[in-house]
Each structure stands twice: as structure tokens, then as C-alpha cells.
Design a protein around this motif. Structure first.
Motif, PDB file in Angstrom:
ATOM      1  N   UNK A   1       0.806  -1.226   0.000  1.00 59.91           N
ATOM      2  CA  UNK A   1       0.000   0.000   0.000  1.00 59.91           C
ATOM      3  C   UNK A   1       0.837   1.273   0.000  1.00 59.91           C
ATOM      4  N   UNK A   2       2.127   1.156   0.261  1.00 63.87           N
ATOM      5  CA  UNK A   2       2.982   2.348   0.267  1.00 63.87           C
ATOM      6  C   UNK A   2       2.968   3.044  -1.094  1.00 63.87           C
ATOM      7  N   UNK A   3       2.767   2.300  -2.170  1.00 64.14           N
ATOM      8  CA  UNK A   3       2.776   2.895  -3.515  1.00 64.14           C
ATOM      9  C   UNK A   3       1.598   3.829  -3.736  1.00 64.14           C
ATOM     10  N   UNK A   4       0.548   3.668  -2.953  1.00 64.93           N
ATOM     11  CA  UNK A   4      -0.635   4.520  -3.113  1.00 64.93           C
ATOM     12  C   UNK A   4      -0.572   5.761  -2.234  1.00 64.93           C
ATOM     13  N   UNK A   5       0.443   5.797  -1.333  1.00 64.15           N
ATOM     14  CA  UNK A   5       0.468   6.848  -0.324  1.00 64.15           C
ATOM     15  C   UNK A   5      -0.284   6.345   0.896  1.00 64.15           C
ATOM     16  N   UNK A   6       0.371   6.318   2.030  1.00 68.26           N
ATOM     17  CA  UNK A   6      -0.259   5.756   3.229  1.00 68.26           C
ATOM     18  C   UNK A   6       0.331   6.400   4.473  1.00 68.26           C
ATOM     19  N   UNK A   7      -0.323   6.162   5.600  1.00 68.69           N
ATOM     20  CA  UNK A   7       0.108   6.741   6.873  1.00 68.69           C
ATOM     21  C   UNK A   7       0.022   5.688   7.970  1.00 68.69           C
ATOM     22  N   UNK A   8       1.161   5.365   8.575  1.00 74.17           N
ATOM     23  CA  UNK A   8       1.199   4.420   9.686  1.00 74.17           C
ATOM     24  C   UNK A   8       1.125   5.176  11.015  1.00 74.17           C
ATOM     25  N   UNK A   9       0.421   4.605  11.970  1.00 72.76           N
ATOM     26  CA  UNK A   9       0.505   5.055  13.360  1.00 72.76           C
ATOM     27  C   UNK A   9       0.643   3.807  14.221  1.00 72.76           C
ATOM     28  N   UNK A  10       1.593   3.839  15.144  1.00 75.05           N
ATOM     29  CA  UNK A  10       1.850   2.681  16.004  1.00 75.05           C
ATOM     30  C   UNK A  10       1.839   3.148  17.450  1.00 75.05           C
TER      31      UNK A  10
END
Length: 370
Positions: A237-246
Motif C-alpha cells: 500500500x505504500x505505492x498509493x500513499x499511506x500513513x502508519x501510526x503505532x
């Protein structure tokens, strides 16, 4: 407290505890029967669920009594570990420490729609369960904290926040067999995906496109994906633009403890040997792990590990059971745990601990939580 009696009922998939006062249940909990992976090793794990006390009987120690009774029951029944999902600042009293984080990946719906449908897609049916279990087991064969789904596993029963079961979709090959799946639900106007799995990464684009279309139908601007941080679909999904929160909880959420130390170590011996064999480390000595619930000795001989008497060990490591649990689960690194004031790790033993207990990304999918 002396008038309160403890009653256990053995059900098909759990033990149910009731604390009764004058014949009336005033507090209770369940111990869910599970089998959990620790890398390639599998242990018996009791999941603490549904802890409750009547409002008028709170602050009398009933929940504490129930928790200690559950630990005693699991020890009697031969369980190696226990896991729960708890409130803040309570369950550490019973030896439970945080064992994995709360990761969340967010992708805009309009960006997921950039993916193309490369395979046929349809809704999952109960008859598809064996195929989904096969995909799940293959994708989670080495992931610590995942559970072994039984043969009679039928469907996704949980979704984030436990509000309702998730629906699932399948990506199919030309023969009509499932090569990927995803489960999702719409909650509080948020489109939430609680599990994704695939036999072949080639299915990821189809799953992304299908989820994007479902989110568009639900008029959700963003898709929330509950995935471990190293999940391959998250990488895709990084190729679509994404945001992780941990989120790493201090003293709540996913928490675990060791129930029986020596049986746990014995169950992990093949996994210890696998990890040692895969490393450049060549350590031919013995290691004594001393905790507040006992000690266990490990003998490392080139590329294999076996149990030995702690009294005969060359090197002694002292640490609380809670810290050892976090090492076993791969939640913390050995070098981090060694910084704790109540932990003693000789410098020469640190590379061994790092090899036997590598830091990873432990995770339990929502449908298996309790």
C-alpha cells in the motif's frame, strides 16, 4: 471475602469462573482455550476474557481473586502462557506485561482505487472457510502471537472494537480457488479492514482495488487497515500513499505472562535451535535464566539448544518474568530489556539473548481476540 465461593465450568472452548456470594454470582471471568505461535513453536495459551464484578461489590478484591484463580487453573491444566486485552494499570499486578503494539495503516479511498482488479472477486461464504484457513496458516506460520485456527473455524467473528463481525471478500484464480482474502466492516463511519491474507502477492492489487470499491460504496474517504507493521500488504500500500501510526501502550492493551517456565522453554527448543542455526553465533556454553517464578537452564552446543539444570550453568541472567515474557513475544529487544534496573545481563550473554529472543512484530488478528 471468606464467604465467597469459586465455581469453574468447563465449556467447549473456555473455562468460566464465577465468584458466588450466597449463591449469587458477583464476579467472574473466562479463560479461552487457545494455541498460540511463538515463531514456529506452538504453546497452549489461556486468554483472559470478560472480567466483571457487580457494581455494588467492586473494590472488594473479587476481580483479583478471580485473576489469581485463573493463573492457578492454567498452571494446573498445563498451559505455558496467558494473554489478555486489558484496561490500564491493573493487570500488571498479576504478572502481565504489554506484549504487542496497536498498529494502524490509513490509505485514502481515492488512492486505493488506482489499483486494478486483476482477478475475479466475490464475497466469502462459509464453505470457503477451509481455503481461508489454509491461506491464513501459510501467511502466519512464523508470526508470534497468532493463534492456530481450529479445523471447525467458520468465519470472521470479530472486527476492531468488537462491535460486529466483519464481512469478507476473496480474490480467485482461474480455477476459482481463493488466492487472497480481506475482511472489513463499516463502523462509526469508518471503513475498517481487520485482516488481509494472500497466497501470492500478485493478489494484493486486486484486494486493494476491491477494498477501495467497497469503501467508495460506503462513502468512506479513508480506509483503516489493522495490520502488523511488517505486513506485506502494508508494504504494498505504500505505492498509493499511506500513513502508519503505532501505539505502544505503557500498561494496558495486549498483555501476557508466562504460566509455566520450564514447559514453555521446552516447547520453544526447536525454535531456539532454528534461530541459533540461522545466526553466525557459535556459543558453546550454558545459560541460566532466573525469574521471580523460577529458573530454567539452556545449553547451547554449536547450533542446537537443549534444557539443562540451572545450577550447572556458566552464565546467569536475572530478570522478572514480565520482562522475559516480552522477550519471548519479541516485543522488546534484549538490549532494551537489559537497561531495566531490575535486570542483570552479563555483556557476554547479550548476543545470545538477542539470537534466541529476536525483536519482531508480534500480532494477533482481530478475529482471534477475546
Amino acid at each position: 471475602m471468606s464467604d465467597v465461593k469459586t465455581f469453574w465450568e468447563d465449556r467447549q472452548n473456555r473455562w468460566q469462573l464465577d465468584l458466588r456470594l450466597d449463591g449469587k454470582a458477583v464476579s467472574g471471568l473466562g479463560v479461552v482455550k487457545k494455541r498460540m505461535r511463538l515463531g514456529a513453536a506452538v504453546v497452549r495459551m489461556g486468554g483472559i476474557a470478560g472480567v466483571w464484578t457487580d457494581k455494588e461489590h467492586r473494590l472488594k478484591g473479587y476481580a483479583s481473586r478471580g485473576m489469581w484463580a485463573s493463573v492457578a487453573l492454567m498452571e494446573k491444566k498445563g498451559y505455558e502462557m496467558s494473554v489478555l486485552f486489558g484496561i490500564a494499570d491493573f493487570y500488571h499486578r498479576f504478572g502481565y506485561g504489554v506484549v504487542f503494539s496497536d498498529p494502524l495503516l490509513c490509505v485514502k479511498t481515492e488512492d486505493l482505487l488506482r489499483a486494478g482488479l486483476r482477478h475475479p472477486v466475490r464475497a466469502m461464504r462459509r464453505a470457503d472457510s477451509p481455503e481461508v484457513v489454509r491461506l491464513y496458516n501459510r501467511g502466519n506460520a512464523l508470526r508470534t502471537a497468532t493463534t492456530l485456527r481450529p479445523r471447525d473455524w467458520a468465519y470472521f467473528e470479530r472486527s476492531p472494537h468488537f462491535k460486529k463481525p466483519g464481512r469478507a471478500l476473496l480474490a480467485l484464480n482461474r480455477a476459482g480457488r481463493a488466492i487472497g482474502y480481506a475482511t472489513y466492516t463499516l463502523q462509526d463511519e469508518r471503513f475498517r479492514v481487520s485482516e488481509v491474507g494472500a497466497q501470492d502477492p500478485a493478489a494484493f492489487e486486486t484486494l486493494a482495488a476491491a477494498l477501495g470499491r467497497q469503501a467508495r460504496r460506503a462513502k468512506a474517504e479513508e480506509v483503516d487497515l489493522y495490520l502488523p507493521p511488517d505486513d506485506p500488504f502494508g508494504d504494498f500500500c505504500a505505492r498509493f500513499g499511506s500513513r502508519w501510526s503505532i501505539t505502544c501502550p505503557r500498561n494496558r492493551g495486549a498483555m501476557g505472562r508466562i504460566i509455566q517456565l520450564a514447559p514453555l522453554a521446552e516447547a520453544m527448543l526447536p525454535e531456539f535451535s532454528r534461530r541459533l542455526h540461522a545466526s553466525p553465533l557459535s556459543w558453546k556454553e550454558t545459560l541460566d535464566l532466573q525469574t521471580d517464578i523460577g529458573a530454567v537452564g539452556l545449553s547451547l552446543n554449536g547450533k542446537s539448544v537443549r534444557l539443562t539444570s540451572p545450577a550447572r550453568c556458566d552464565t546467569v541472567v536475572r530478570l522478572p518474568q514480565m520482562a522475559l515474557t516480552q522477550l519471548v513475544m519479541g516485543y522488546r529487544s534484549a538490549s532494551d530489556v537489559a537497561l531495566d534496573p531490575d535486570v542483570t545481563v552479563p555483556a557476554r550473554a547479550l548476543p545470545v539473548l538477542e539470537t534466541l529472543f529476536p525483536k519482531g512484530h508480534p500480532y494477533m488478528w482481530w478475529s482471534d481476540r477475546f
